[in-house]
Write a protein that holds these residues in place. Structure first.
Motif, PDB file in Angstrom:
ATOM      1  N   GLU A   1       0.835  -1.204   0.000  1.00 19.85           N
ATOM      2  CA  GLU A   1       0.000   0.000   0.000  1.00 19.85           C
ATOM      3  C   GLU A   1       0.868   1.252   0.000  1.00 19.85           C
ATOM      4  OE1 GLU A   1      -2.734  -0.109   3.216  1.00 19.85           O
ATOM      5  OE2 GLU A   1      -3.777  -1.907   2.515  1.00 19.85           O
ATOM      6  N   LYS A   2       1.975   1.199   0.727  1.00 20.97           N
ATOM      7  CA  LYS A   2       2.874   2.358   0.819  1.00 20.97           C
ATOM      8  C   LYS A   2       3.587   2.634  -0.509  1.00 20.97           C
ATOM      9  CE  LYS A   2       2.674   3.525   5.273  1.00 20.97           C
ATOM     10  NZ  LYS A   2       2.410   4.902   5.774  1.00 20.97           N
ATOM     11  N   VAL A   3       3.947   1.557  -1.215  1.00 22.58           N
ATOM     12  CA  VAL A   3       4.736   1.725  -2.451  1.00 22.58           C
ATOM     13  C   VAL A   3       3.880   1.493  -3.688  1.00 22.58           C
ATOM     14  CG1 VAL A   3       6.865   1.072  -1.268  1.00 22.58           C
ATOM     15  CG2 VAL A   3       5.529  -0.681  -2.452  1.00 22.58           C
ATOM     16  N   ASN A   4       2.570   1.568  -3.518  1.00 23.66           N
ATOM     17  CA  ASN A   4       1.629   1.284  -4.604  1.00 23.66           C
ATOM     18  C   ASN A   4       1.980   2.024  -5.890  1.00 23.66           C
ATOM     19  OD1 ASN A   4      -1.402   0.148  -5.090  1.00 23.66           O
ATOM     20  ND2 ASN A   4      -1.197   2.139  -6.080  1.00 23.66           N
ATOM     21  N   ASP A   5       2.181   3.338  -5.767  1.00 24.62           N
ATOM     22  CA  ASP A   5       2.414   4.161  -6.965  1.00 24.62           C
ATOM     23  C   ASP A   5       3.724   3.794  -7.659  1.00 24.62           C
ATOM     24  OD1 ASP A   5       0.050   5.375  -6.362  1.00 24.62           O
ATOM     25  OD2 ASP A   5       0.936   7.214  -5.571  1.00 24.62           O
TER      26      ASP A   5
END
Length: 211
Positions: A49-53
């Motif tokens: 979720e933190k590194v999604n982008d």
């Protein structure tokens, strides 16, 4: 300080092992004995979720080329589809790991800091790939015969045997990879009941404190 043997020195353990060998059961036994337990699979979900982008940026073009829907309507990665995209390609898996593993390691460090006054165990298949492995006092490697693991996985996950065997193959030489990380690794064979596994873990802990 809350420790397994009451001494003023906490243990930091990694519980690992191949698919369906019983590492989750071993982690639950240690948690019952007072260890704070972190499940690396759950942390991996949080990390994604933190590194999604960043992951979307890395794989969006390839997903479009292969006609795989990488994200949902909210722009969040569909984990199953991401797995389908990168599974079987060493280069793609490594590209993904370079993005997500630093965040997983950060979350594990954060967990360790929050539980600084008690013994902790990290339940993880591939902890040898992140720096935190060097902080572990020992690795409890839970193993069992392939045929047992095959039917456990089939009963648990309902996947075809061919897919299960492919997952098994992807974990080839897991024990050696932990050895190569210079971890103090000790194998426990899970071939019987949960009570039998707990007895073996008690022996593991006793030997660990005696060494």
């Amino acid at each position: 300080m809350k420790t397994y043997n009451g001494k003023n020195k906490r243990l930091i353990l990694c519980v690992t092992g191949p698919m369906a060998a019983g590492k989750n059961a071993a982690a639950a036994i240690l948690e019952k004995k007072g260890f704070a337990c972190a499940d690396a699979d759950i942390l991996a979900h949080q990390a994604l979720e933190k590194v999604n982008d960043a992951v979307v940026t890395q794989f969006k073009k390839l997903a479009e080329e292969k006609n795989i829907q990488l994200t949902d309507v909210n722009g969040k990665i569909i984990r199953r589809n991401l797995g389908q995209l990168i599974f079987g390609s060493k280069e793609l898996v490594e590209a993904h790991e370079k993005i997500i593993f630093p965040e997983i390691n950060r979350l594990i460090e954060e967990f360790a800091e929050k539980n600084a006054a008690t013994d902790i165990v990290i339940n993880a298949a591939v902890l040898y790939k992140v720096p935190f492995i060097k902080k572990c006092d020992a690795v409890l490697y839970v193993d069992s015969p392939l045929i047992q693991r095959l039917f456990r996985a089939r009963k648990r996950d309902g996947m075809p045997f061919s897919l299960i065997l492919n997952r098994f193959k992807s974990q080839k030489n897991l024990f050696a990879k932990y050895k190569n990380s210079n971890a103090d690794i000790r194998r426990v064979r899970n071939t019987g009941t949960l009570l039998n596994l707990e007895k073996k873990i008690d022996v593991f802990l006793k030997k660990l404190y005696e060494d």
